[in-house]
Design a protein around this motif. Structure first.
Motif, short mmCIF file in Angstrom:
data_model
loop_
_atom_site.label_atom_id
_atom_site.label_comp_id
_atom_site.label_asym_id
_atom_site.label_seq_id
_atom_site.Cartn_x
_atom_site.Cartn_y
_atom_site.Cartn_z
N LEU A 293 0.87 -1.18 0.00
CA LEU A 293 0.00 0.00 0.00
C LEU A 293 0.91 1.23 0.00
O LEU A 293 2.08 1.15 0.38
N PRO A 294 0.38 2.40 -0.42
CA PRO A 294 1.23 3.60 -0.42
C PRO A 294 1.72 3.91 1.00
O PRO A 294 0.98 3.72 1.97
N VAL A 295 2.96 4.40 1.10
CA VAL A 295 3.47 4.84 2.41
C VAL A 295 2.56 5.97 2.89
O VAL A 295 2.26 6.89 2.14
N GLY A 296 2.11 5.89 4.14
CA GLY A 296 1.24 6.94 4.68
C GLY A 296 -0.22 6.77 4.29
O GLY A 296 -1.02 7.70 4.44
N PHE A 297 -0.59 5.57 3.82
CA PHE A 297 -2.00 5.31 3.46
C PHE A 297 -2.89 5.59 4.68
O PHE A 297 -2.60 5.17 5.80
N ALA A 312 -4.30 -2.60 6.71
CA ALA A 312 -4.14 -1.15 6.91
C ALA A 312 -2.86 -0.61 6.29
O ALA A 312 -2.81 0.56 5.89
N HIS A 313 -1.80 -1.43 6.27
CA HIS A 313 -0.50 -0.89 5.82
C HIS A 313 0.37 -2.01 5.24
O HIS A 313 1.48 -2.26 5.76
N LEU A 314 -0.13 -2.66 4.20
CA LEU A 314 0.64 -3.73 3.57
C LEU A 314 2.01 -3.21 3.11
O LEU A 314 2.09 -2.18 2.45
N MET A 315 3.05 -3.93 3.50
CA MET A 315 4.40 -3.55 3.06
C MET A 315 5.18 -4.80 2.67
O MET A 315 4.74 -5.91 2.99
N LYS A 370 10.37 2.84 6.78
CA LYS A 370 11.57 2.03 7.11
C LYS A 370 11.70 0.88 6.11
O LYS A 370 12.79 0.58 5.62
N THR A 371 10.56 0.26 5.79
CA THR A 371 10.57 -0.87 4.87
C THR A 371 11.01 -0.43 3.48
O THR A 371 11.83 -1.08 2.82
N MET A 372 10.47 0.70 3.03
CA MET A 372 10.82 1.22 1.69
C MET A 372 12.30 1.56 1.63
O MET A 372 12.99 1.24 0.66
N ASP A 373 12.79 2.16 2.69
CA ASP A 373 14.19 2.56 2.77
C ASP A 373 15.08 1.30 2.73
O ASP A 373 16.06 1.23 1.98
N ASN A 374 14.72 0.28 3.52
CA ASN A 374 15.49 -0.97 3.52
C ASN A 374 15.48 -1.60 2.14
O ASN A 374 16.49 -2.09 1.65
N MET A 375 14.29 -1.60 1.51
CA MET A 375 14.17 -2.24 0.20
C MET A 375 15.12 -1.56 -0.79
O MET A 375 15.84 -2.23 -1.55
N GLN A 376 15.16 -0.23 -0.74
CA GLN A 376 16.06 0.49 -1.67
C GLN A 376 17.52 0.14 -1.39
O GLN A 376 18.29 -0.11 -2.30
N LYS A 377 17.87 0.09 -0.11
CA LYS A 377 19.28 -0.21 0.24
C LYS A 377 19.64 -1.66 -0.13
O LYS A 377 20.70 -1.92 -0.70
N HIS A 378 18.73 -2.60 0.20
CA HIS A 378 19.06 -4.01 -0.06
C HIS A 378 19.28 -4.27 -1.55
O HIS A 378 20.13 -5.05 -1.93
#
Ligand code: FAD
Length: 402
Positions: A293-297, A312-315, A370-378
């Protein structure tokens, strides 16, 4: 004291069951509905690390701490980090290995098998409060602010005061609150299983270590997890378009040749040991596309309906926080409902829902970022070096002199 609302929880995953367990501890009645025909319909698979202020706090509130410590595996809270070419940058199985004092065993992020967590939670919910084999088709607002549930088997359960959507990624309850749907995260993967790894392939057990082994790089990652049931999961992930797994020309129904082709085409230049972990995982192959889901949904609060967990906040799993976020939602909603039922405190049920959402939205956003940031770094060149560098800085920092 207010009257107890008629509560339906859709979904018996970690979020729905945790909410149920806490409500039951306070003798507040509810019904959980789940599509699965029984608790054992699906192999729950995987391992989850529960954080002290996340999943662990919710289990304490549900009175399940002792049960948790029986099944949790603090010894699996250990990381090995490998470059895509196979060079080992950090191995927590051997580096700086210290005896952890008994009282600190659960202070970090002990792992627990998803199936064990489910068992513990199910043990805290009366079996008659769960209806298995009830796939929700639609929830409809009925008379005087109440809601009716329409199931795929043709049955209808009526007149709920509070609907809690704990029905995961493709939540049907979410439709009452928003038109937003999850979108593709950009990552597709194959999940490769070996059941009894010590017996079937001791080398794999040795290579994976006691916990998790990660290899990150530009556009691809390999993630390996030891599970408490004796199995190992290896996830080989790629940044690719949404239709990749369908269009790449690999026949996933034929696992052996499928893995060989996948490794040859996308991981051929990786270290030999990493490739063995994929190729020698003989027992099961699951291709997956990951959605989010979009960050901040968020949504405008609606009396009598709300969402918890992935609904509520699928990541994606790359933050390792989804289940903790889910169980924190359950804890925070349960606390609001308990206050409402036991003490009233002059609030309406609509205000209870709103208060929960005011607390949950920023928390969900923080975990999703945090998840999006980790995904980009990984999935970047140097992803392994980045994480290994952080571990080295953390574990090798000089002892405080103060
Ligand atoms: C490959 C993978 C690895 C992961 N690894 C980690 C990890 O290491 N750490 C971590 O914290 N998180 C991890 N996650 C995320 C974690 O699994 C989820 O965040 C967590 O399961 C969310 O719990 P939930 O109860 O909200 O949803 P779910 O676990 O999805 O449960 C939803 C429940 O609702 C039921 N349901 C769905 N639709 C309906 C319907 N229409 N009618 C009735 N019932 C319905 C389903 O049967 C299911 O039981 C991972 C996810 C994946 C995909």
């Amino acid at each position: 004291m207010s009257t107890t609302p008629k509560i339906a929880i859709i979904g018996a995953g970690p979020a729905g069951l945790t909410l149920g367990a806490i409500l039951q501890k306070h003798n507040i009645s509810f019904t959980i509905y789940d599509s699965d025909s029984s608790p054992n319909e699906r192999n729950q698979g995987g391992t989850l690390d529960l954080h002290p202020r996340g999943g662990q706090a919710a289990l304490v509130e549900a009175g399940l701490w002792k049960e948790f410590t029986k099944y949790a595996r603090p010894e699996s809270d250990v990381l090995k980090i490998v470059k895509n070419d196979g060079e080992v940058l950090w191995d927590g199985n051997t580096t700086d290995k210290r005896e952890v004092p008994e009282e600190e065993k659960f202070a970090n992020r002990p792992e627990i098998d998803r199936s064990a967590l489910k068992e513990i939670l199910l043990g805290a919910v009366k079996p008659e409060s769960i209806r298995w084999g009830k796939h929700l088709k639609e929830a409809i607002a009925g008379q005087s602010g109440k809601y009716d549930l329409h199931f795929a088997d043709g049955s209808i359960d009526k007149d709920f005061d509070l609907l809690v959507g704990a029905d995961g990624a493709w939540s049907k309850i979410r439709k009452l609150l928003s038109d937003t749907l999850p979108t593709y995260s950009g990552i597709s993967l194959i999940e490769c299983w070996t059941y009894d790894v010590v017996k079937e392939n001791p080398w794999m057990a040795e290579y994976a270590g006691a916990g998790s082994c990660y290899s990150f790089g530009e556009g691809r990652t390999i993630q390996i997890q030891r599970i408490g049931d004796g199995s190992v999961r290896t996830y080989a992930c790629l940044r690719k378009p949404e239709s990749f797994l369908k269009d790449c020309g690999i026949d996933w129904t034929n696992p052996g040749p499928a893995k060989e082709q996948y490794v040859k085409e996308y991981f051929d230049d990786c270290g030999a040991d990493l490739k063995r972990m994929i190729l020698e995982s003989k027992d099961k192959l699951v291709p997956r596309t990951l959605y989010q889901l979009p960050v901040g949904f968020s949504w405008e609060s609606r009396p009598g309906v709300t969402l918890i967990g992935d609904a509520a906040h699928l990541m994606t799993p790359f933050g390792g926080v989804g289940v903790n976020a889910a169980m924190m939602d359950s804890l925070s909603l349960a606390q609001e409902v308990v206050k409402f039922v036991e003490r009233g405190e002059g609030k309406s049920l609509a205000e209870v829902v709103k208060q929960y959402e005011v607390d949950m939205f920023p928390r969900g956003e923080m975990f999703a970022k945090k998840t999006m940031d980790n995904m980009q770094k990984h999935f970047s060149a140097g992803g392994s070096e980045h994480l290994a560098g952080r571990l080295i800085a953390h574990y090798r920092k000089p002892a405080s002199t103060s």
